[in-house]
Design a protein around this motif. Sequence first.
Motif, PDB file in Angstrom:
ATOM      1  N   LYS A 173       0.834  -1.207   0.000  1.00  0.00           N
ATOM      2  CA  LYS A 173       0.000   0.000   0.000  1.00  0.00           C
ATOM      3  C   LYS A 173       0.868   1.256   0.000  1.00  0.00           C
ATOM      4  N   LEU A 174       1.979   1.210   0.749  1.00  0.00           N
ATOM      5  CA  LEU A 174       2.874   2.362   0.801  1.00  0.00           C
ATOM      6  C   LEU A 174       3.653   2.523  -0.498  1.00  0.00           C
ATOM      7  N   TRP A 175       4.254   1.436  -0.985  1.00  0.00           N
ATOM      8  CA  TRP A 175       5.101   1.515  -2.175  1.00  0.00           C
ATOM      9  C   TRP A 175       4.299   1.710  -3.463  1.00  0.00           C
ATOM     10  N   GLU A 176       3.190   0.979  -3.589  1.00  0.00           N
ATOM     11  CA  GLU A 176       2.444   0.963  -4.849  1.00  0.00           C
ATOM     12  C   GLU A 176       1.207   1.865  -4.821  1.00  0.00           C
ATOM     13  N   GLY A 177       0.614   2.053  -3.632  1.00  0.00           N
ATOM     14  CA  GLY A 177      -0.701   2.670  -3.588  1.00  0.00           C
ATOM     15  C   GLY A 177      -0.801   4.044  -2.976  1.00  0.00           C
ATOM     16  N   SER A 178       0.303   4.568  -2.432  1.00  0.00           N
ATOM     17  CA  SER A 178       0.209   5.866  -1.763  1.00  0.00           C
ATOM     18  C   SER A 178       0.434   7.028  -2.725  1.00  0.00           C
ATOM     19  N   TRP A 179       1.398   6.892  -3.617  1.00  0.00           N
ATOM     20  CA  TRP A 179       1.692   7.930  -4.615  1.00  0.00           C
ATOM     21  C   TRP A 179       1.252   7.438  -5.995  1.00  0.00           C
ATOM     22  N   ALA A 180       0.440   8.222  -6.665  1.00  0.00           N
ATOM     23  CA  ALA A 180       0.078   7.908  -8.047  1.00  0.00           C
ATOM     24  C   ALA A 180       1.278   8.173  -8.960  1.00  0.00           C
ATOM     25  N   ASP A 181       1.248   7.589 -10.136  1.00  0.00           N
ATOM     26  CA  ASP A 181       2.362   7.761 -11.069  1.00  0.00           C
ATOM     27  C   ASP A 181       2.555   9.214 -11.481  1.00  0.00           C
ATOM     28  N   ASP A 182       1.487   9.981 -11.487  1.00  0.00           N
ATOM     29  CA  ASP A 182       1.588  11.386 -11.903  1.00  0.00           C
ATOM     30  C   ASP A 182       1.659  12.341 -10.715  1.00  0.00           C
ATOM     31  N   ALA A 183       1.913  11.808  -9.507  1.00  0.00           N
ATOM     32  CA  ALA A 183       1.944  12.675  -8.324  1.00  0.00           C
ATOM     33  C   ALA A 183       3.176  13.575  -8.300  1.00  0.00           C
ATOM     34  N   LEU A 184       4.309  13.032  -8.732  1.00  0.00           N
ATOM     35  CA  LEU A 184       5.559  13.781  -8.676  1.00  0.00           C
ATOM     36  C   LEU A 184       5.664  14.712  -9.884  1.00  0.00           C
ATOM     37  N   VAL A 185       5.799  16.017  -9.611  1.00  0.00           N
ATOM     38  CA  VAL A 185       5.879  17.022 -10.666  1.00  0.00           C
ATOM     39  C   VAL A 185       7.295  17.594 -10.753  1.00  0.00           C
ATOM     40  N   ALA A 186       7.887  17.946  -9.616  1.00  0.00           N
ATOM     41  CA  ALA A 186       9.246  18.487  -9.534  1.00  0.00           C
ATOM     42  C   ALA A 186       9.443  19.647 -10.514  1.00  0.00           C
ATOM     43  N   ASP A 187       8.532  20.587 -10.455  1.00  0.00           N
ATOM     44  CA  ASP A 187       8.515  21.714 -11.387  1.00  0.00           C
ATOM     45  C   ASP A 187       8.933  22.992 -10.653  1.00  0.00           C
ATOM     46  N   LYS A 188      10.172  23.445 -10.896  1.00  0.00           N
ATOM     47  CA  LYS A 188      10.637  24.672 -10.253  1.00  0.00           C
ATOM     48  C   LYS A 188       9.841  25.887 -10.742  1.00  0.00           C
ATOM     49  N   HIS A 189       9.638  25.969 -12.053  1.00  0.00           N
ATOM     50  CA  HIS A 189       8.935  27.130 -12.609  1.00  0.00           C
ATOM     51  C   HIS A 189       7.504  27.196 -12.081  1.00  0.00           C
ATOM     52  N   GLY A 190       6.851  26.056 -12.020  1.00  0.00           N
ATOM     53  CA  GLY A 190       5.480  26.015 -11.519  1.00  0.00           C
ATOM     54  C   GLY A 190       5.379  25.951 -10.012  1.00  0.00           C
ATOM     55  N   GLN A 191       6.524  25.897  -9.364  1.00  0.00           N
ATOM     56  CA  GLN A 191       6.601  25.901  -7.898  1.00  0.00           C
ATOM     57  C   GLN A 191       5.771  24.774  -7.274  1.00  0.00           C
ATOM     58  N   THR A 192       5.893  23.602  -7.875  1.00  0.00           N
ATOM     59  CA  THR A 192       5.170  22.437  -7.357  1.00  0.00           C
ATOM     60  C   THR A 192       6.075  21.222  -7.385  1.00  0.00           C
ATOM     61  N   TYR A 193       6.282  20.668  -6.227  1.00  0.00           N
ATOM     62  CA  TYR A 193       7.055  19.420  -6.173  1.00  0.00           C
ATOM     63  C   TYR A 193       6.156  18.214  -6.427  1.00  0.00           C
ATOM     64  N   ALA A 194       5.050  18.128  -5.713  1.00  0.00           N
ATOM     65  CA  ALA A 194       4.152  16.984  -5.887  1.00  0.00           C
ATOM     66  C   ALA A 194       2.713  17.448  -5.722  1.00  0.00           C
TER      67      ALA A 194
END
Length: 457
Positions: A173-194
């Motif tokens: 549940k932690l490894w596979e089910g807590s973070w969706a595949d598109d959760a991580l953004v890591a966008d400095k310009h958009g000021q959004t990590y996740a």
Amino acid sequence: MSDPKPLLFALYEQASVGCGGAPSLWTHPADERLRINTLGYWTDLARSAEQANLDMLFFADVLGLYDVYGGSHEAALKWAVEAPANDPLLHLPALAAVTERLAFGVTISTTYEHPFSHARRLSTLDHLSNGRVGWNVVTSYLSSAARNFGLDEMIRHGDRYARAEEFLDVVYKLWEGSWADDALVADKHGQTYARGDRVRPIEHHGEHYRVQGAHLCAPSPQRTPVLIQAGWSERGRAFAAKHAELIFIAKSRPEEIRAGLEDIWAQAQARGRAQDDIKSLTVLRIVTARTAIEAQKKYDQLQSNYHLQAQLVSYAGDTGIDLDRYADNEPLTTETQGLTSYVMRPDGSGQPLTAGDVRKRFAQVTRGTDLILVGTPEQVADRIEEHARLSGTSGYMLNPLVSPGTFDDFAELVIPELQKRGLYRTQAQSGTFRSRLRADRSDRLPQSAYGASFRFE
């Protein structure tokens, strides 16, 4: 006739002086295990393993002293039987830093760890190693370990597996089910990590664990590390069929290995898994030299530095049976919470060994049920080739009798002979550990895996 397929090869290790099957051989003049408390010993070994293009460096572990034999830990400490037991997990970041391709397996118990902290540690390690991590899932078998973690006695065999099943559910549940595949953004310009809406708490409420979540780590290269398992009991095989991607086999007879693997494969296929999703490594010990006479001399020298009592201490700890209290003609009890498969006769009769059977089995340098090959590189390669054909094993876990000499001999003498036969890869591997085991080269668990059912879609 198709060309032979390269076998898998790994090196068995422990962060202890007395390693595995013949623990007293640290007394051999050529053995260097007294250096196990130095980082240089391990980095040298890891570099050598990578240079030899080994598939994995595997660490076993225990959480207590072997104190069954004679009712005391004195003999275990005298012979350094799986002692001292340093924490192998702390070795791996250092070894990952000095290697680029070598994969690592580490033994961690579901009985005495908590799944939330465990998941974070292995995700971190998977990140730092670029996905080169496997977890050997064990339920632990030492009564001394139970007492070290506040229990009056060891949890019963079946109950340990029930606890392990829930432990796996939580980490999936932690490894596979807590973070969706598109959760991580890591966008400095958009000021959004996740994206917080794509990271969820797991809200697990079970018999043994209550874990809110969410997982503290961003998804690692493999998410779930490669799952390794060594149980050979009926319950252990069922667990392997459900979860394992790599099985560690401490047996020698090819017909027994094939029968066990076919049972696991059949159970796995009934769950919708493919047979090829489950690889296996059989424990292998070798003594080799350029001539048969030299190889026999090496074996004889091993025997002169081998001590039966140390081996009986190890057997007593593994099984929970104190052979010091048995006469040779007495059958061993099967009422044990230890490794029950080590107590039974290998002929499938369902009858236990006698104490004399065990003493006779361990009178020479061998772990009784494991495979030991003595001879020239050609003779050793012949035996490996034949054994793999008959047993169906995917490869071998080399257990060193002298460290690092056993591995050095294997790398210098046996690997070239195996390569001539197409049984050892000639090209360096790349990618995550899982991708190297799978035909589809995927980093992730396949959709048919039980753990994949927990994914955040």
